[in-house]
Design a protein around this motif. Structure first.
Motif, PDB file in Angstrom:
ATOM      1  N   VAL A 159      -5.169   1.675  -4.368  1.00 51.22           N
ATOM      2  CA  VAL A 159      -4.963   0.432  -3.613  1.00 51.22           C
ATOM      3  C   VAL A 159      -6.128  -0.515  -3.845  1.00 51.22           C
ATOM      4  O   VAL A 159      -5.941  -1.725  -4.033  1.00 51.22           O
ATOM      5  CB  VAL A 159      -4.792   0.738  -2.109  1.00 51.22           C
TER       6      VAL A 159
ATOM      7  N   GLN B 262      -3.368   8.108   4.159  1.00 57.01           N
ATOM      8  CA  GLN B 262      -2.411   7.134   4.679  1.00 57.01           C
ATOM      9  C   GLN B 262      -3.056   6.253   5.745  1.00 57.01           C
ATOM     10  O   GLN B 262      -2.841   5.033   5.773  1.00 57.01           O
ATOM     11  CB  GLN B 262      -1.193   7.858   5.244  1.00 57.01           C
TER      12      GLN B 262
ATOM     13  N   GLN C 214      -6.167   5.434   5.958  1.00 59.85           N
ATOM     14  CA  GLN C 214      -7.079   4.488   5.324  1.00 59.85           C
ATOM     15  C   GLN C 214      -6.313   3.363   4.640  1.00 59.85           C
ATOM     16  O   GLN C 214      -6.756   2.210   4.640  1.00 59.85           O
ATOM     17  CB  GLN C 214      -7.982   5.227   4.325  1.00 59.85           C
ATOM     18  N   ARG C 215      -5.148   3.653   4.090  1.00 65.87           N
ATOM     19  CA  ARG C 215      -4.335   2.588   3.491  1.00 65.87           C
ATOM     20  C   ARG C 215      -3.814   1.627   4.567  1.00 65.87           C
ATOM     21  O   ARG C 215      -3.720   0.416   4.337  1.00 65.87           O
ATOM     22  CB  ARG C 215      -3.183   3.188   2.691  1.00 65.87           C
TER      23      ARG C 215
ATOM     24  N   THR D  97     -13.625   6.448   1.154  1.00 69.61           N
ATOM     25  CA  THR D  97     -13.002   7.729   0.802  1.00 69.61           C
ATOM     26  C   THR D  97     -13.826   8.934   1.253  1.00 69.61           C
ATOM     27  O   THR D  97     -13.429  10.074   1.016  1.00 69.61           O
ATOM     28  CB  THR D  97     -12.786   7.832  -0.724  1.00 69.61           C
TER      29      THR D  97
ATOM     30  N   ILE E  54      -6.653  -0.662   5.352  1.00 66.38           N
ATOM     31  CA  ILE E  54      -6.784  -1.717   4.340  1.00 66.38           C
ATOM     32  C   ILE E  54      -5.735  -2.801   4.571  1.00 66.38           C
ATOM     33  O   ILE E  54      -6.035  -4.001   4.514  1.00 66.38           O
ATOM     34  CB  ILE E  54      -6.665  -1.113   2.924  1.00 66.38           C
TER      35      ILE E  54
ATOM     36  N   GLU F  81      -5.252   8.010  -3.886  1.00 64.25           N
ATOM     37  CA  GLU F  81      -4.288   7.043  -3.372  1.00 64.25           C
ATOM     38  C   GLU F  81      -4.973   5.833  -2.743  1.00 64.25           C
ATOM     39  O   GLU F  81      -4.453   4.715  -2.789  1.00 64.25           O
ATOM     40  CB  GLU F  81      -3.349   7.713  -2.370  1.00 64.25           C
ATOM     41  N   VAL F  82      -6.156   6.037  -2.166  1.00 64.17           N
ATOM     42  CA  VAL F  82      -6.901   4.913  -1.594  1.00 64.17           C
ATOM     43  C   VAL F  82      -7.570   4.103  -2.706  1.00 64.17           C
ATOM     44  O   VAL F  82      -7.537   2.862  -2.702  1.00 64.17           O
ATOM     45  CB  VAL F  82      -7.960   5.415  -0.583  1.00 64.17           C
TER      46      VAL F  82
ATOM     47  N   VAL G 260       0.825  -1.220   0.000  1.00 69.46           N
ATOM     48  CA  VAL G 260       0.000   0.000   0.000  1.00 69.46           C
ATOM     49  C   VAL G 260       0.857   1.267   0.000  1.00 69.46           C
ATOM     50  O   VAL G 260       0.361   2.370   0.179  1.00 69.46           O
ATOM     51  CB  VAL G 260      -0.993   0.021   1.190  1.00 69.46           C
TER      52      VAL G 260
END
Length: 254
Positions: free
Chosen positions: A192, A155, A157-158, A178, A161, A188-189, A138
């Motif tokens: 991923v 970041q 949220q990544r 999001t 994940i 960026e999310v 990620v």
């Protein structure tokens, strides 16, 4: 023929006498990405929470990987599983929330290893190795020692994940992942999530990102007032909506 990953038949759910889900029928095949769209209060998030038994549905049948969610059938009757069984069932379903839900007192690395060690009884060294692999996936391998408060929303949220993936789920649920992010962090999310979709992960995504739904999803369901108003291939549904209600909704979000 393999059974679908998720099946819902006539699912109902009420809160304080208000029916939030009114007979939902839905099928998600293995390796498929399904998007749920609709206005706030239409039942999308409630359906996700019922799929992993964070909420108990009141009527109808829900199955994940062919097994009843939260219940088992014996002698023609349904009996709710005990807490240990439900936790084991839920550990196979990854859930990513709007607000990240990271442990603020733990580092990024610790957030990802804790579930592996405490729920799956994986050795600490192995959990750490897996966490670092996922952080690299990620794009956050340089952030393992940071705390959530030191990261941007995208970041965090990544990390959320990666934490869900660390449990090796057979199904991933995303509840508007999001919606709490600044616009410049959304991409960026979504990148991923697109990578996950390409890898064959079965995903159900509640989203207002119509571009993502059109590009990535295999199927799309439009919910309104607790019912599925329209469903089908997102490239068809979003371009040529049949129902007036969906046309009005899309005119406000596109």
């Amino acid at each position: 023929m393999s059974v679908p990953m998720v099946e819902a038949h006539g699912v109902h759910k009420s809160y304080a006498g208000v029916e939030v889900l009114r007979g939902i029928n839905l099928t998600v095949e293995r390796g498929e990405v399904t998007c749920l769209i609709g206005p706030s209060g239409s039942g999308k998030s409630t359906l996700l929470r019922c799929i992993n038994h964070l909420e108990k549905h009141d009527a109808g049948e829900l199955r994940v990987d062919g097994n009843l969610v939260g219940y088992e059938a014996r002698g023609g009757k349904l009996y709710e599983r005990n807490d240990k069984q439900i936790c084991a069932e839920r550990s196979q379903i990854g859930m990513v929330f709007q607000r990240f839900n990271l442990f603020q007192h733990l580092t990024v690395l610790e957030n990802i290893t804790i579930g592996q060690v405490k729920v799956r009884s994986i050795a600490s060294e192995d959990a750490t190795r897996r966490a670092r692999e996922l952080l690299a996936r990620v794009g956050l391998d340089a952030k393992e020692k940071n705390y959530p408060s030191q990261l941007s929303g995208g970041q965090q949220q990544r990390v959320a994940i990666a934490r869900a993936l660390a449990m090796d789920p057979k199904l991933m649920l995303f509840d508007e992942p999001t919606s709490a992010l600044d616009p410049e962090l959304v991409g960026e999310v979504l990148d991923v999530m697109k990578d996950l979709a390409k890898s064959g992960m079965t995903m159900i995504v509640v989203t207002h990102e119509m571009g993502f739904a059109r590009e990535v999803a295999d199927s799309l369901y439009f919910l309104d007032q607790g019912v599925i108003e329209e469903s089908g291939n997102p490239r068809e549904v979003l371009v040529h909506p049949r129902s007036e209600r969906l046309r009005v909704f899309l005119s406000k979000v596109l």
